[in-house]
Design a protein around this motif. Structure first.
Motif, PDB file in Angstrom:
ATOM      1  N   THR A   1     -28.531  37.701   9.996  1.00 38.58           N
ATOM      2  CA  THR A   1     -28.298  36.276   9.772  1.00 38.58           C
ATOM      3  C   THR A   1     -26.951  35.834  10.348  1.00 38.58           C
ATOM      4  N   THR A   2     -26.979  34.766  11.143  1.00 38.70           N
ATOM      5  CA  THR A   2     -25.742  34.196  11.655  1.00 38.70           C
ATOM      6  C   THR A   2     -25.214  33.180  10.649  1.00 38.70           C
ATOM      7  N   PRO A   3     -23.986  33.323  10.181  1.00 39.40           N
ATOM      8  CA  PRO A   3     -23.460  32.373   9.194  1.00 39.40           C
ATOM      9  C   PRO A   3     -23.120  31.040   9.824  1.00 39.40           C
ATOM     10  N   ASP A   4     -23.069  30.012   8.984  1.00 45.37           N
ATOM     11  CA  ASP A   4     -22.623  28.698   9.430  1.00 45.37           C
ATOM     12  C   ASP A   4     -21.101  28.673   9.464  1.00 45.37           C
ATOM     13  N   LEU A   5     -20.552  27.944  10.428  1.00 46.70           N
ATOM     14  CA  LEU A   5     -19.110  27.700  10.460  1.00 46.70           C
ATOM     15  C   LEU A   5     -18.833  26.516   9.544  1.00 46.70           C
ATOM     16  N   LEU A   6     -18.224  26.785   8.390  1.00 44.10           N
ATOM     17  CA  LEU A   6     -17.954  25.728   7.421  1.00 44.10           C
ATOM     18  C   LEU A   6     -16.743  24.902   7.824  1.00 44.10           C
ATOM     19  N   ALA A   7     -15.659  25.564   8.230  1.00 45.71           N
ATOM     20  CA  ALA A   7     -14.417  24.859   8.558  1.00 45.71           C
ATOM     21  C   ALA A   7     -13.504  25.789   9.326  1.00 45.71           C
ATOM     22  N   THR A   8     -12.482  25.199   9.940  1.00 47.54           N
ATOM     23  CA  THR A   8     -11.422  25.956  10.602  1.00 47.54           C
ATOM     24  C   THR A   8     -10.091  25.461  10.048  1.00 47.54           C
ATOM     25  N   THR A   9      -9.266  26.388   9.572  1.00 48.61           N
ATOM     26  CA  THR A   9      -8.004  25.997   8.941  1.00 48.61           C
ATOM     27  C   THR A   9      -6.837  25.939   9.915  1.00 48.61           C
ATOM     28  N   GLY A  10      -6.968  26.616  11.054  1.00 43.98           N
ATOM     29  CA  GLY A  10      -5.854  26.706  11.985  1.00 43.98           C
ATOM     30  C   GLY A  10      -4.868  27.789  11.625  1.00 43.98           C
ATOM     31  N   GLY A  11      -5.111  28.449  10.497  1.00 48.74           N
ATOM     32  CA  GLY A  11      -4.233  29.527  10.057  1.00 48.74           C
ATOM     33  C   GLY A  11      -4.981  30.834   9.921  1.00 48.74           C
ATOM     34  N   ARG A  12      -4.759  31.519   8.791  1.00 49.68           N
ATOM     35  CA  ARG A  12      -5.416  32.802   8.549  1.00 49.68           C
ATOM     36  C   ARG A  12      -5.918  32.815   7.098  1.00 49.68           C
ATOM     37  N   PRO A  13      -7.196  32.456   6.866  1.00 48.88           N
ATOM     38  CA  PRO A  13      -7.729  32.485   5.505  1.00 48.88           C
ATOM     39  C   PRO A  13      -7.756  33.913   4.952  1.00 48.88           C
ATOM     40  N   LEU A  14      -7.280  34.046   3.715  1.00 50.84           N
ATOM     41  CA  LEU A  14      -7.339  35.332   3.013  1.00 50.84           C
ATOM     42  C   LEU A  14      -8.191  35.134   1.752  1.00 50.84           C
ATOM     43  N   GLY A  15      -7.570  35.077   0.567  1.00 53.24           N
ATOM     44  CA  GLY A  15      -8.337  34.954  -0.662  1.00 53.24           C
ATOM     45  C   GLY A  15      -9.113  33.644  -0.756  1.00 53.24           C
ATOM     46  N   ILE A  16     -10.347  33.736  -1.280  1.00 52.18           N
ATOM     47  CA  ILE A  16     -11.207  32.565  -1.469  1.00 52.18           C
ATOM     48  C   ILE A  16     -11.741  32.578  -2.898  1.00 52.18           C
ATOM     49  N   GLU A  17     -11.635  31.442  -3.576  1.00 50.36           N
ATOM     50  CA  GLU A  17     -12.172  31.299  -4.935  1.00 50.36           C
ATOM     51  C   GLU A  17     -12.989  30.024  -5.031  1.00 50.36           C
TER      52      GLU A  17
ATOM     53  N   GLY B   1     -17.173  23.263  -7.587  1.00 46.61           N
ATOM     54  CA  GLY B   1     -17.770  24.166  -6.607  1.00 46.61           C
ATOM     55  C   GLY B   1     -17.065  24.201  -5.270  1.00 46.61           C
ATOM     56  N   SER B   2     -15.974  23.444  -5.098  1.00 46.72           N
ATOM     57  CA  SER B   2     -15.233  23.508  -3.835  1.00 46.72           C
ATOM     58  C   SER B   2     -14.515  24.842  -3.713  1.00 46.72           C
ATOM     59  N   LEU B   3     -14.104  25.167  -2.498  1.00 46.09           N
ATOM     60  CA  LEU B   3     -13.414  26.427  -2.254  1.00 46.09           C
ATOM     61  C   LEU B   3     -11.904  26.226  -2.377  1.00 46.09           C
ATOM     62  N   ILE B   4     -11.251  27.156  -3.058  1.00 44.18           N
ATOM     63  CA  ILE B   4      -9.798  27.244  -3.043  1.00 44.18           C
ATOM     64  C   ILE B   4      -9.462  28.402  -2.111  1.00 44.18           C
ATOM     65  N   VAL B   5      -8.752  28.099  -1.045  1.00 44.14           N
ATOM     66  CA  VAL B   5      -8.507  29.083   0.014  1.00 44.14           C
ATOM     67  C   VAL B   5      -7.007  29.358   0.120  1.00 44.14           C
ATOM     68  N   CYS B   6      -6.652  30.632   0.087  1.00 48.36           N
ATOM     69  CA  CYS B   6      -5.286  31.056   0.359  1.00 48.36           C
ATOM     70  C   CYS B   6      -5.174  31.317   1.852  1.00 48.36           C
ATOM     71  N   ASP B   7      -4.496  30.430   2.550  1.00 46.02           N
ATOM     72  CA  ASP B   7      -4.280  30.614   3.980  1.00 46.02           C
ATOM     73  C   ASP B   7      -2.876  31.189   4.165  1.00 46.02           C
ATOM     74  N   ALA B   8      -2.805  32.370   4.761  1.00 40.49           N
ATOM     75  CA  ALA B   8      -1.531  33.085   4.853  1.00 40.49           C
ATOM     76  C   ALA B   8      -0.456  32.287   5.572  1.00 40.49           C
ATOM     77  N   TYR B   9      -0.845  31.405   6.502  1.00 41.76           N
ATOM     78  CA  TYR B   9       0.130  30.634   7.266  1.00 41.76           C
ATOM     79  C   TYR B   9       0.257  29.193   6.784  1.00 41.76           C
ATOM     80  N   ARG B  10      -0.818  28.640   6.293  1.00 45.91           N
ATOM     81  CA  ARG B  10      -0.834  27.212   5.965  1.00 45.91           C
ATOM     82  C   ARG B  10      -0.540  26.938   4.493  1.00 45.91           C
ATOM     83  N   GLY B  11      -0.829  27.893   3.618  1.00 44.04           N
ATOM     84  CA  GLY B  11      -0.611  27.720   2.192  1.00 44.04           C
ATOM     85  C   GLY B  11      -1.915  27.592   1.434  1.00 44.04           C
ATOM     86  N   LEU B  12      -1.868  26.968   0.273  1.00 41.99           N
ATOM     87  CA  LEU B  12      -3.042  26.817  -0.585  1.00 41.99           C
ATOM     88  C   LEU B  12      -3.845  25.597  -0.145  1.00 41.99           C
TER      89      LEU B  12
END
Length: 340
Positions: A81-97, A103-114
Motif C-alpha cells: 500500500t502506498t500511503p497518502d501524503l498528508l502534509a509537509t512541515t519543511g522540517g523533520r517530524p519525529l514524535g506524533i500523537e 483527532g488532529s495530530l500533534i507533531v514534534c518537528d525537530a527543527y520547527r517545534g511543536l
C-alpha cells in the motif's frame, strides 16, 4: 518551505564520568521472543526514517520522514500500500500523537517545534520557544485529556542532525515542556535530563514516564511539581514510548548499550576527539532493536527482540489491538508485528 537547520557546536564539552558496563540481556530481558526479526514492513515512498508511528481513531497509521513529509496509511494497509501524503512541515517530524479532543495530530518537528496537523493537511505552529530560549530539538509528546501537550526538548546544544554529539558529550542538556492550548503558554516542567526522549502520561495524568536515552533509564516526573524519581536502569537505549491504556507502556529501544561508549566516559578528551571524527569512526549503535512493555513503576513485563537486525534502530512503538507498530530513525519503512 524548508525550515533552516541550526548549526551544531563544533567542540564538545564532555564531562568526566566513571566507566560503566552494559548489563547482560538476562532475566526479564532475555531474548526468548525474537519476533522483531519477522516484522511486516510498509515502505515510505520518499525519504527515510519514519521515526514514530501513531494510530488514528479509525485505525489509520501516521508517520513522518526525514524529508519533512507526513504519511497516512489506511487501516487495512498491506505491505504494497502506498500511503497518502498528508502534509509537509519543511522540517523533520519525529514524535506524533493524536489529540483526544478532535483527532488532529500533534507533531514534534525537530527543527520547527511543536505543530498541529489537521486531517486536511493544514499545519499550525504551536510552540517554538520556552523559558526564554528556542526549542532546539522537539522530540516526543503526550497529550492530556484537556489538550495540554507535554513534550521533550532533547538538547539545548545539538539539533537532531548531530544527535550523536549529545550522546558523546553526556551532559544533562534536555528538558520537558508543557504547552497549554487554552492560553498558548509554554512552561518548563523540569530540566536537567540526559537526552529526554519518549514521554507518556499516567492514567490519572498526575505524572509523566520519561525515557532518558543517554542515561539509558526510565524516570517518573510528578505533575505539576516536576519532581523526578528514577524507575530503572535499562540495558539498551530507550527512545519513544506509548501508553497501552491499561497502565502499561511500550518503550522502543533503538540499540543495546554500546560497551565502547561506556568505556570512554572517564576520558573527556577522547570523546571530544570522537565528536569531530567522521560518523563511521564514532561508537556505533548495535543493529538490534527491542520493544519492552513496562508498568507504571518500570517493572518489565515483556520484551520483544530483533537480534538478527532485520529492522534496526526502532525508535517508535504503538500498540493497536493485537498489532504492535514500529518506527525507525534509519529504515525506509514502518513495521508491524502480531502480539499474539
Amino acid at each position: 518551505m524548508t525550515v533552516p537547520r541550526p548549526p551544531a557546536p563544533w567542540l564538545l564539552r564532555p564531562v568526566k564520568l566513571p566507566a560503566t558496563v552494559p548489563p547482560e540481556l538476562t532475566g526479564a530481558w532475555a531474548p526468548t521472543d525474537t519476533r522483531l526479526d519477522d516484522v511486516e514492513v510498509l515502505p515510505v515512498p520518499t525519504g527515510h526514517g519514519p521515526e514514530d508511528v501513531a494510530v488514528g481513531a479509525e485505525g489509520q497509521i501516521y508517520s513522518g520522514t526525514d524529508d519533512g513529509h507526513l504519511w497516512r496509511w489506511p487501516a487495512d494497509a498491506h505491505p504494497g500500500t502506498t500511503p497518502d501524503l498528508l502534509a509537509t512541515t519543511g522540517g523533520r517530524p519525529l514524535g506524533i500523537e493524536i489529540d483526544p479532543r478532535d483527532g488532529s495530530l500533534i507533531v514534534c518537528d525537530a527543527y520547527r517545534g511543536l505543530l498541529r496537523v489537521t486531517d486536511d493537511g493544514t499545519v499550525t505552529d504551536l510552540a517554538h520557544r520556552a523559558g526564554g530560549t528556542r526549542i532546539l530539538f522537539c522530540n516526543n509528546a503526550a497529550v492530556a485529556r484537556d489538550g495540554v501537550v507535554y513534550f521533550t526538548d532533547s538538547s539545548n546544544r545539538f539539533p537532531v542532525s548531530h544527535w550523536r554529539r549529545d550522546l558523546l558529550e553526556h551532559r544533562p542538556n534536555g528538558r520537558v515542556l508543557a504547552f497549554d492550548p487554552a492560553s498558548g503558554r509554554v512552561d518548563v516542567v523540569a530540566e536537567g535530563f540526559h537526552f529526554p526522549n519518549g514521554v507518556a502520561l499516567t492514567p490519572q495524568e498526575d505524572a509523566l514516564l520519561l525515557c532518558e536515552t543517554v542515561a539509558h533509564r526510565l524516570v517518573r516526573v510528578s505533575l505539576p511539581d516536576g519532581a523526578v524519581r528514577v524507575l530503572g536502569d535499562l540495558p539498551a537505549y530507550p527512545d519513544n514510548m506509548a501508553p497501552v491504556g491499561d497502565g502499561t507502556y511500550w518503550i522502543a529501544l533503538a540499540s543495546p548499550r554500546v560497551a565502547l561508549a561506556e568505556k570512554l566516559l572517564p576520558h573527556p578528551q577522547l570523546r571530544r576527539i570522537a565528536g569531530i571524527l567522521p560518523t563511521r569512526l564514532q561508537p556505533q549503535p548495535v543493529p538490534y532493536s527491542m520493544a519492552a512493555l513496562v508498568d507504571g513503576e518500570g517493572t518489565v513485563l515483556r520484551v520483544l527482540h530483533g537480534p538478527a537486525g532485520r529492522y534496526v534502530m526502532a525508535t517508535g512503538v504503538r500498540q493497536h489491538g493485537d498489532t504492535l507498530w514500529l518506527g525507525s530513525l534509519t529504515e525506509k519503512a514502518v513495521a508491524r508485528v502480531s502480539l499474539s
